[in-house]
Design a protein around this motif. Structure first.
Motif, PDB file in Angstrom:
ATOM      1  N   ASP A   1       0.730  -1.148   0.709  1.00 23.35           N
ATOM      2  CA  ASP A   1       0.076   0.031  -0.100  1.00 23.35           C
ATOM      3  C   ASP A   1       0.888   1.403  -0.146  1.00 23.35           C
ATOM      4  O   ASP A   1       0.478   2.038  -1.153  1.00 23.35           O
ATOM      5  N   VAL A   2       1.797   1.339   0.921  1.00 21.50           N
ATOM      6  CA  VAL A   2       2.722   2.221   0.783  1.00 21.50           C
ATOM      7  C   VAL A   2       4.324   1.501   1.818  1.00 21.50           C
ATOM      8  O   VAL A   2       3.942   0.819   2.519  1.00 21.50           O
ATOM      9  N   ALA A   3       5.276   2.010   1.249  1.00 21.58           N
ATOM     10  CA  ALA A   3       6.274   1.718   1.193  1.00 21.58           C
ATOM     11  C   ALA A   3       7.380   3.242   1.580  1.00 21.58           C
ATOM     12  O   ALA A   3       7.822   4.250   1.136  1.00 21.58           O
ATOM     13  N   SER A   4       8.637   2.265   2.339  1.00 21.47           N
ATOM     14  CA  SER A   4      10.176   3.137   1.585  1.00 21.47           C
ATOM     15  C   SER A   4      10.692   2.962   0.588  1.00 21.47           C
ATOM     16  O   SER A   4      10.094   2.527   0.478  1.00 21.47           O
ATOM     17  N   GLU A   5      11.418   3.844  -0.016  1.00 20.04           N
ATOM     18  CA  GLU A   5      11.797   4.190  -1.234  1.00 20.04           C
ATOM     19  C   GLU A   5      12.634   2.654  -1.072  1.00 20.04           C
ATOM     20  O   GLU A   5      12.574   2.418  -2.151  1.00 20.04           O
ATOM     21  N   ASP A   6      13.191   2.348  -0.466  1.00 21.13           N
ATOM     22  CA  ASP A   6      13.625   0.706  -0.785  1.00 21.13           C
ATOM     23  C   ASP A   6      13.469   0.007  -1.175  1.00 21.13           C
ATOM     24  O   ASP A   6      14.086  -1.337  -1.249  1.00 21.13           O
ATOM     25  N   VAL A   7      11.741  -0.028  -0.528  1.00 19.62           N
ATOM     26  CA  VAL A   7      11.270  -1.791  -0.320  1.00 19.62           C
ATOM     27  C   VAL A   7      10.592  -1.664  -1.858  1.00 19.62           C
ATOM     28  O   VAL A   7      10.222  -1.116  -2.689  1.00 19.62           O
ATOM     29  N   ASP A   8      10.455  -3.551  -2.107  1.00 23.10           N
ATOM     30  CA  ASP A   8      10.309  -4.012  -3.331  1.00 23.10           C
ATOM     31  C   ASP A   8       9.619  -5.341  -2.592  1.00 23.10           C
ATOM     32  O   ASP A   8       9.219  -5.342  -1.880  1.00 23.10           O
ATOM     33  N   TYR A   9       9.050  -6.000  -4.125  1.00 20.12           N
ATOM     34  CA  TYR A   9       8.179  -6.927  -3.629  1.00 20.12           C
ATOM     35  C   TYR A   9       9.105  -8.073  -2.195  1.00 20.12           C
ATOM     36  O   TYR A   9       8.574  -9.644  -2.357  1.00 20.12           O
ATOM     37  N   THR A  10      10.687  -8.103  -2.603  1.00 14.84           N
ATOM     38  CA  THR A  10      11.223  -8.885  -1.759  1.00 14.84           C
ATOM     39  C   THR A  10      11.679  -8.601  -0.576  1.00 14.84           C
ATOM     40  O   THR A  10      12.188  -9.492   0.006  1.00 14.84           O
ATOM     41  N   SER A  11      10.966  -7.515  -0.411  1.00 10.76           N
ATOM     42  CA  SER A  11      11.182  -6.888   0.872  1.00 10.76           C
ATOM     43  C   SER A  11       9.819  -7.431   1.893  1.00 10.76           C
ATOM     44  O   SER A  11       9.203  -6.928   2.994  1.00 10.76           O
TER      45      SER A  11
ATOM     46  N   SER B   1      10.512   2.554   9.307  1.00 12.81           N
ATOM     47  CA  SER B   1       9.156   1.830   9.114  1.00 12.81           C
ATOM     48  C   SER B   1       8.870   1.305   7.350  1.00 12.81           C
ATOM     49  O   SER B   1       8.734   2.037   6.693  1.00 12.81           O
ATOM     50  N   ARG B   2       9.151  -0.169   7.237  1.00 12.48           N
ATOM     51  CA  ARG B   2       9.081  -0.361   5.737  1.00 12.48           C
ATOM     52  C   ARG B   2       7.857  -0.661   4.909  1.00 12.48           C
ATOM     53  O   ARG B   2       7.836  -0.259   3.705  1.00 12.48           O
ATOM     54  N   ALA B   3       7.045  -0.386   5.345  1.00 13.83           N
ATOM     55  CA  ALA B   3       5.775  -0.634   4.602  1.00 13.83           C
ATOM     56  C   ALA B   3       4.347  -1.233   4.873  1.00 13.83           C
ATOM     57  O   ALA B   3       4.368  -1.332   6.672  1.00 13.83           O
ATOM     58  N   VAL B   4       3.245  -0.750   4.927  1.00 15.21           N
ATOM     59  CA  VAL B   4       2.504  -1.151   4.982  1.00 15.21           C
ATOM     60  C   VAL B   4       1.555  -2.159   3.692  1.00 15.21           C
ATOM     61  O   VAL B   4       1.682  -1.586   2.644  1.00 15.21           O
ATOM     62  N   VAL B   5       1.812  -3.566   3.901  1.00  9.83           N
ATOM     63  CA  VAL B   5       1.164  -4.495   3.279  1.00  9.83           C
ATOM     64  C   VAL B   5       0.039  -5.066   3.370  1.00  9.83           C
ATOM     65  O   VAL B   5      -0.927  -5.324   4.618  1.00  9.83           O
ATOM     66  N   ILE B   6      -1.251  -5.520   2.426  1.00 12.66           N
ATOM     67  CA  ILE B   6      -2.285  -5.372   3.166  1.00 12.66           C
ATOM     68  C   ILE B   6      -2.258  -7.296   2.150  1.00 12.66           C
ATOM     69  O   ILE B   6      -1.459  -7.748   0.539  1.00 12.66           O
ATOM     70  N   LYS B   7      -2.816  -7.985   2.708  1.00  7.18           N
ATOM     71  CA  LYS B   7      -2.997  -9.350   2.711  1.00  7.18           C
ATOM     72  C   LYS B   7      -4.431 -10.258   2.155  1.00  7.18           C
ATOM     73  O   LYS B   7      -5.382  -9.634   3.729  1.00  7.18           O
TER      74      LYS B   7
END
Length: 385
Positions: free
Chosen positions: A124-134, A318-324
């Motif tokens: 949903d939202v994430a820090s700049e260095d975060v992608d799907y490998t995170s 905070s790395r990210a907000v992830v929706i599952k």
């Protein structure tokens, strides 16, 4: 009754028979509309919803969709070359039958590799260095630990093992925050003196330490908090922790915030931040929101607030907000239907130290305290350090 007057036929509409006919016509019309409305509602319930249609078409490539839409929209059809039409038709049939797109490996690897299916999560939202490998990864406890848990449960059955509650002594009277650990066995390799990621589990030295620390910090800031713990196995763990949480909420009516603390299975490189402010290492957060929760929108806003505010205080913590969603082995609800202020937070990964997690939790406690104090006055005095 019919009468003729100067060549015209007149009809008496006030007769009893005529009135009965009109009443029957009105009743019949009302019944027809009622049946039509009921039939439409049934059809709507049985039809494919927009969310289901979205899932169904998510496997279809953009070019294939353009080809299908071109049948109704001539402008789009002009952009589809006739030479590739046959290939696109065959691709459409294949994609609909198998849900596989050869240009996206996730569509066929996800079924064979359980962990690969986690990449279907939405950032949903994430820090700049975060992608799907995170994306945060859950890992079950080792089989030996499961056996140890089962053994402990059998031994405690005769003693009617009670729900363990640990409110801070001398703390704030009104408890507004409940902190717990669905996967209480999750731990950190450096604290256990181990190196293999699959060994980062322990029945005693684990994330429950983090929950106790967070409760202690919240109490210092004048926010009533409580920690609860009970042992159970991996299978159905969210169902079991849900019952535990519900039991505590019945005893403490003022609880509004539910914090489920976990430890990510990702390596240290993904879950550690060396602060530019003090040069110390911090365990990074990741907030998980279940789309299947009835409070999804409220919990999503809560997670976004925490993510934004934490990163304002400590950029990148905070790395990210992830929706599952509830799919591919994901729970997708995470007990978040129990409160509109529920969150699952991953604190660091297998390679972090308790000290690093505590530093991060101090900041989380500060942000939570700010929000709770702004939302409602907190009764009672802060606990003494």
């Amino acid at each position: 009754m019919r009468n003729r007057y100067r060549g015209f036929t007149t009809v008496n509409m006030s007769g009893p028979k005529t009135r009965r006919v009109f009443v029957l016509l009105l009743l019949g019309t009302a019944l027809i509309f009622s049946f039509a409305g009921a039939f439409a509602m049934i059809q709507a319930e049985n039809s494919i919803g927009s969310s289901e249609l979205s899932k169904w078409t998510s496997h279809i490539s953009d070019k294939t969709l353009v080809m299908v839409m071109g049948g109704e929209i001539p402008y789009l059809k002009e952009h589809v070359q006739a030479s590739g039409m046959e290939k696109m038709v065959s691709r459409l049939i294949f994609e609909l039958m198998t849900s596989i797109d050869f240009r996206d490996p996730r569509t066929f690897l996800g079924r064979e590799l359980p962990m690969f299916a986690l990449f279907d999560s939405e950032i949903d939202v994430a820090s700049e260095d975060v992608d799907y490998t995170s994306i945060p990864i859950e890992s079950p406890p080792p089989a030996e630990l499961e056996k140890e848990i089962l053994k402990g449960l059998k031994e405690s059955e005769s003693a009617d093992d009670p729900l363990v509650q640990e409110p801070a002594k001398g703390g704030v009277k009104t408890k507004r925050v409940l902190v717990y650990n669905t996967h209480f066995w999750e731990s950190y390799l450096p604290e256990l003196g181990k190196k293999q990621p699959g060994q980062a589990s322990d029945l005693n030295k684990n994330v429950t330490y983090l929950s106790k620390h967070l409760v202690k910090q919240l109490e210092k800031m004048g926010v009533g908090a409580i920690f609860t713990q009970k042992q159970y196995t991996w299978q159905g763990s969210y169902v079991k922790s849900r019952k535990m949480v519900q039991a505590v909420m019945k005893q403490h009516d003022d609880i509004e915030y539910l914090i489920d603390i976990h430890r990510d299975a990702l390596p240290r490189s993904k879950t550690t931040l060396v602060s530019g402010q003090d040069g110390k290492a911090y365990a990074r957060f990741a907030f998980i929101v279940g789309r299947s929760s009835k409070n999804f929108e409220e919990n999503l806003q809560f997670a976004r607030y925490l993510h934004k505010r934490i990163n304002e205080l400590h950029p990148g913590l905070s790395r990210a907000v992830v929706i599952k969603e509830r799919t591919n082995g994901n729970n997708g609800e995470y007990n978040q239907s129990l409160s509109p202020n529920s969150i699952l937070v991953e604190v660091g990964g297998v390679g972090n130290h308790f000290e690093e997690t505590y530093r991060s939790l101090d900041i989380l406690a500060k942000v939570l305290a700010e929000k709770i104090h702004d939302a409602v006055p907190v009764s009672g005095e802060p606990a003494k350090p």
